[in-house]
Design a protein around this motif. Structure first.
Motif, PDB file in Angstrom:
ATOM      1  N   LEU A 131      -2.789  -2.375   0.159  1.00 43.21           N
ATOM      2  CA  LEU A 131      -1.999  -2.442   1.389  1.00 43.21           C
ATOM      3  C   LEU A 131      -0.505  -2.356   1.107  1.00 43.21           C
ATOM      4  O   LEU A 131      -0.020  -2.937   0.134  1.00 43.21           O
ATOM      5  CB  LEU A 131      -2.287  -3.770   2.101  1.00 43.21           C
ATOM      6  CG  LEU A 131      -3.738  -3.997   2.503  1.00 43.21           C
ATOM      7  CD1 LEU A 131      -4.002  -5.465   2.738  1.00 43.21           C
ATOM      8  CD2 LEU A 131      -4.074  -3.187   3.729  1.00 43.21           C
ATOM      9  N   PHE A 132       0.205  -1.657   1.984  1.00 42.95           N
ATOM     10  CA  PHE A 132       1.660  -1.551   1.944  1.00 42.95           C
ATOM     11  C   PHE A 132       2.194  -2.009   3.300  1.00 42.95           C
ATOM     12  O   PHE A 132       1.424  -2.336   4.193  1.00 42.95           O
ATOM     13  CB  PHE A 132       2.077  -0.107   1.647  1.00 42.95           C
ATOM     14  CG  PHE A 132       1.629   0.374   0.308  1.00 42.95           C
ATOM     15  CD1 PHE A 132       2.478   0.325  -0.779  1.00 42.95           C
ATOM     16  CD2 PHE A 132       0.350   0.866   0.120  1.00 42.95           C
ATOM     17  CE1 PHE A 132       2.059   0.747  -2.034  1.00 42.95           C
ATOM     18  CE2 PHE A 132      -0.077   1.294  -1.125  1.00 42.95           C
ATOM     19  CZ  PHE A 132       0.774   1.231  -2.201  1.00 42.95           C
ATOM     20  N   ASP A 133       3.507  -2.014   3.477  1.00 42.79           N
ATOM     21  CA  ASP A 133       4.066  -2.451   4.759  1.00 42.79           C
ATOM     22  C   ASP A 133       3.463  -1.692   5.941  1.00 42.79           C
ATOM     23  O   ASP A 133       3.033  -2.297   6.906  1.00 42.79           O
ATOM     24  CB  ASP A 133       5.587  -2.293   4.774  1.00 42.79           C
ATOM     25  CG  ASP A 133       6.288  -3.443   4.076  1.00 42.79           C
ATOM     26  OD1 ASP A 133       5.687  -4.529   3.960  1.00 42.79           O
ATOM     27  OD2 ASP A 133       7.434  -3.260   3.653  1.00 42.79           O
ATOM     28  N   LYS A 134       3.452  -0.374   5.855  1.00 38.40           N
ATOM     29  CA  LYS A 134       2.988   0.430   6.982  1.00 38.40           C
ATOM     30  C   LYS A 134       1.813   1.323   6.636  1.00 38.40           C
ATOM     31  O   LYS A 134       1.312   2.042   7.487  1.00 38.40           O
ATOM     32  CB  LYS A 134       4.131   1.297   7.498  1.00 38.40           C
ATOM     33  CG  LYS A 134       5.303   0.497   8.007  1.00 38.40           C
ATOM     34  CD  LYS A 134       6.452   1.392   8.397  1.00 38.40           C
ATOM     35  CE  LYS A 134       7.670   0.551   8.697  1.00 38.40           C
ATOM     36  NZ  LYS A 134       8.879   1.327   8.747  1.00 38.40           N
ATOM     37  N   ASP A 135       1.383   1.321   5.408  1.00 33.63           N
ATOM     38  CA  ASP A 135       0.313   2.198   4.959  1.00 33.63           C
ATOM     39  C   ASP A 135      -0.749   1.403   4.231  1.00 33.63           C
ATOM     40  O   ASP A 135      -0.528   0.257   3.831  1.00 33.63           O
ATOM     41  CB  ASP A 135       0.864   3.264   3.991  1.00 33.63           C
ATOM     42  CG  ASP A 135       1.818   4.222   4.654  1.00 33.63           C
ATOM     43  OD1 ASP A 135       1.432   4.858   5.639  1.00 33.63           O
ATOM     44  OD2 ASP A 135       2.963   4.343   4.167  1.00 33.63           O
ATOM     45  N   TYR A 136      -1.872   2.029   4.007  1.00 32.58           N
ATOM     46  CA  TYR A 136      -2.928   1.424   3.211  1.00 32.58           C
ATOM     47  C   TYR A 136      -3.772   2.529   2.589  1.00 32.58           C
ATOM     48  O   TYR A 136      -3.824   3.648   3.104  1.00 32.58           O
ATOM     49  CB  TYR A 136      -3.804   0.480   4.049  1.00 32.58           C
ATOM     50  CG  TYR A 136      -4.509   1.168   5.195  1.00 32.58           C
ATOM     51  CD1 TYR A 136      -5.790   1.706   5.032  1.00 32.58           C
ATOM     52  CD2 TYR A 136      -3.907   1.288   6.437  1.00 32.58           C
ATOM     53  CE1 TYR A 136      -6.440   2.346   6.072  1.00 32.58           C
ATOM     54  CE2 TYR A 136      -4.544   1.916   7.485  1.00 32.58           C
ATOM     55  CZ  TYR A 136      -5.811   2.445   7.302  1.00 32.58           C
ATOM     56  OH  TYR A 136      -6.452   3.092   8.331  1.00 32.58           O
TER      57      TYR A 136
END
Length: 190
Positions: A147-152
């Motif tokens: 997981l990333f801030d706005k992406d996965y």
């Protein structure tokens, strides 16, 4: 996060994973080992110590059981062939600085963090902008996610490559599946 393509027919990721799994000397990272290593290696570097302490403090403040946070790292030339890194470097047209494979076991969460780099300031002076890539090297697995801030990244094709928006992106990993999950990480410069 930007999709760059796939390493299909260029790197045998199944073999690379098999090599990592066959080793009993992977670098096990725990909260204790990260704290101990950072306190020992960053003596006198208050900026770097502050980064490490901030990451761990975030986990403590969120209420994580710090004893349950761990992951393994594997390195080129030690745990898998250097040639894998060399081929990947050509694919992304970047020079490597720090390359590793991470392994996250079922039932484990590696909480929200950014990867503190002890040589970051030196590398920025010497090379300018840094770039980071991740390659999904395992077969698509149910319930394993990066997981990333706005992406996965979830259930990606084996060999999919993504360029991070920033090498310092905050991210976390969770494995609610049945098998360890593996990612190839590449920090470098162009």
């Amino acid at each position: 996060m930007k999709y760059l393509g796939n390493t299909e027919n260029k790197i045998d990721w199944d073999e690379v994973i098999r090599l990592c799994q066959s080793r009993d000397d992977g670098d096990k990272n725990t909260v204790t080992s990260v704290v101990d290593r950072s306190e020992a290696e960053a003596v006198g570097d208050q900026k770097l110590l502050g980064y490490y302490r901030k990451v761990i403090g975030t986990w403590q403040d969120a209420g994580y059981n710090l004893n349950e946070i761990y992951w393994y790292d594997y390195y080129p030339g030690t745990h898998f062939p250097q040639e894998v890194c060399d081929v990947f470097s050509k694919i992304v047209a970047a020079n490597p600085l720090r390359v590793f494979i991470s392994e996250v076991f079922p039932g484990v969460v590696v909480p929200y963090h950014w990867d503190v780099e002890d040589k970051e300031d030196e590398w920025l002076v010497e090379h300018g902008n840094l770039v980071r890539y991740v390659c999904c090297i395992d077969k698509p697995r149910y319930a394993s996610v990066l997981l990333f801030d706005k992406d996965y990244l979830y259930y990606n094709n084996q060999g999919d490559i993504y360029e991070w928006d920033s090498y310092k992106d905050f991210h976390s990993a969770a494995n609610g599946g049945e098998h360890p999950q593996y990612y190839f990480h590449f920090l470098g410069y162009k």
